[in-house]
Design a protein around this motif. Sequence first.
Motif, PDB file in Angstrom:
ATOM      1  N   GLN A  97      87.758  41.458  16.440  1.00 51.96           N
ATOM      2  CA  GLN A  97      86.699  42.441  16.676  1.00 51.96           C
ATOM      3  C   GLN A  97      85.383  41.707  16.894  1.00 51.96           C
ATOM      4  N   VAL A  98      84.546  42.262  17.772  1.00 54.70           N
ATOM      5  CA  VAL A  98      83.247  41.678  18.078  1.00 54.70           C
ATOM      6  C   VAL A  98      82.170  42.710  17.788  1.00 54.70           C
ATOM      7  N   GLN A  99      81.038  42.255  17.279  1.00 53.56           N
ATOM      8  CA  GLN A  99      79.873  43.107  17.070  1.00 53.56           C
ATOM      9  C   GLN A  99      78.805  42.707  18.076  1.00 53.56           C
ATOM     10  N   LEU A 100      78.163  43.719  18.683  1.00 59.07           N
ATOM     11  CA  LEU A 100      77.188  43.485  19.748  1.00 59.07           C
ATOM     12  C   LEU A 100      75.831  44.052  19.337  1.00 59.07           C
ATOM     13  N   VAL A 101      74.780  43.261  19.515  1.00 54.16           N
ATOM     14  CA  VAL A 101      73.419  43.720  19.209  1.00 54.16           C
ATOM     15  C   VAL A 101      72.544  43.505  20.442  1.00 54.16           C
ATOM     16  N   ARG A 134      63.937  41.013  30.338  1.00 54.08           N
ATOM     17  CA  ARG A 134      65.235  40.380  30.152  1.00 54.08           C
ATOM     18  C   ARG A 134      65.875  40.949  28.899  1.00 54.08           C
ATOM     19  N   LEU A 135      67.030  41.553  29.085  1.00 50.59           N
ATOM     20  CA  LEU A 135      67.790  42.095  27.966  1.00 50.59           C
ATOM     21  C   LEU A 135      68.752  41.029  27.440  1.00 50.59           C
ATOM     22  N   SER A 136      68.975  41.088  26.132  1.00 46.50           N
ATOM     23  CA  SER A 136      69.924  40.182  25.491  1.00 46.50           C
ATOM     24  C   SER A 136      70.940  40.984  24.695  1.00 46.50           C
ATOM     25  N   CYS A 137      72.130  40.443  24.608  1.00 44.46           N
ATOM     26  CA  CYS A 137      73.190  41.046  23.802  1.00 44.46           C
ATOM     27  C   CYS A 137      73.858  39.914  23.031  1.00 44.46           C
ATOM     28  N   VAL A 138      73.602  39.857  21.744  1.00 42.35           N
ATOM     29  CA  VAL A 138      74.162  38.800  20.904  1.00 42.35           C
ATOM     30  C   VAL A 138      75.454  39.287  20.282  1.00 42.35           C
ATOM     31  N   THR A 160      84.131  35.108  20.239  1.00 47.95           N
ATOM     32  CA  THR A 160      83.401  34.519  21.343  1.00 47.95           C
ATOM     33  C   THR A 160      83.438  35.430  22.561  1.00 47.95           C
ATOM     34  N   LEU A 161      82.317  35.507  23.277  1.00 49.86           N
ATOM     35  CA  LEU A 161      82.196  36.407  24.411  1.00 49.86           C
ATOM     36  C   LEU A 161      83.157  36.082  25.538  1.00 49.86           C
ATOM     37  N   CYS A 162      83.548  34.830  25.664  1.00 51.95           N
ATOM     38  CA  CYS A 162      84.390  34.452  26.800  1.00 51.95           C
ATOM     39  C   CYS A 162      85.804  35.040  26.681  1.00 51.95           C
ATOM     40  N   LYS A 185      75.470  30.160  22.917  1.00 47.09           N
ATOM     41  CA  LYS A 185      74.712  31.097  22.080  1.00 47.09           C
ATOM     42  C   LYS A 185      75.452  32.410  21.875  1.00 47.09           C
ATOM     43  N   ASN A 186      76.612  32.523  22.522  1.00 52.43           N
ATOM     44  CA  ASN A 186      77.392  33.767  22.439  1.00 52.43           C
ATOM     45  C   ASN A 186      76.537  34.983  22.790  1.00 52.43           C
ATOM     46  N   THR A 187      75.793  34.858  23.874  1.00 56.80           N
ATOM     47  CA  THR A 187      74.820  35.875  24.264  1.00 56.80           C
ATOM     48  C   THR A 187      74.968  36.219  25.735  1.00 56.80           C
ATOM     49  N   LEU A 188      74.899  37.507  26.006  1.00 61.19           N
ATOM     50  CA  LEU A 188      74.890  38.062  27.364  1.00 61.19           C
ATOM     51  C   LEU A 188      73.466  38.458  27.703  1.00 61.19           C
ATOM     52  N   TYR A 189      73.067  38.206  28.958  1.00 64.58           N
ATOM     53  CA  TYR A 189      71.710  38.536  29.397  1.00 64.58           C
ATOM     54  C   TYR A 189      71.749  39.442  30.620  1.00 64.58           C
ATOM     55  N   LEU A 190      70.653  40.171  30.803  1.00 61.43           N
ATOM     56  CA  LEU A 190      70.417  40.890  32.041  1.00 61.43           C
ATOM     57  C   LEU A 190      68.950  40.698  32.398  1.00 61.43           C
ATOM     58  N   GLN A 191      68.721  39.888  33.420  1.00 61.39           N
ATOM     59  CA  GLN A 191      67.368  39.705  33.944  1.00 61.39           C
ATOM     60  C   GLN A 191      67.101  40.804  34.951  1.00 61.39           C
ATOM     61  N   MET A 192      66.050  41.589  34.698  1.00 60.80           N
ATOM     62  CA  MET A 192      65.727  42.728  35.549  1.00 60.80           C
ATOM     63  C   MET A 192      64.364  42.499  36.181  1.00 60.80           C
TER      64      MET A 192
END
Length: 124
Positions: free
Chosen positions: A1-5, A19-23, A28-30, A75-82
């Motif tokens: 299970q993964v937790q997303l913030v 820029r949005l971040s999702c930690v 692991t995100l991959c 960093k196990n982080t997803l980004y969205l640059q807008m």
Amino acid sequence: QVQLVDSGGGSVQAGGSLRLSCVASGRTLCRYDMSWYRQAPGKEREFVSGIDRDGGPNYADSVKGRFTISQDNAKNTLYLQMNSLKPEDTAMYYCAAARGYQGSWYSAAKYDYWGQGTQVTVSS
């Protein structure tokens, strides 16, 4: 299970950037297909952008050329640059993770885990 913030939302004027971040924690995100969705008041949640386990991105037509999705596995982080934000981009933005490979990127049913959301408000 993964937790997303999710984080990084805010209020900007049209033409601005955020820029949005999702930690992620727990896994692991991959291991997942990852996406950003958004939901405006009175509207259904809609796909914005996704990135698969090989790093291949895809975008909704409405954001192509303006938004960029990326992932930092260290960093196990997803980004969205807008960039070049428009008032119609105003919505609550959510990151989402899918364990499986099946299902359409454009269907919220594909995803097993969701962040809590971060609000983006763009004024004209």
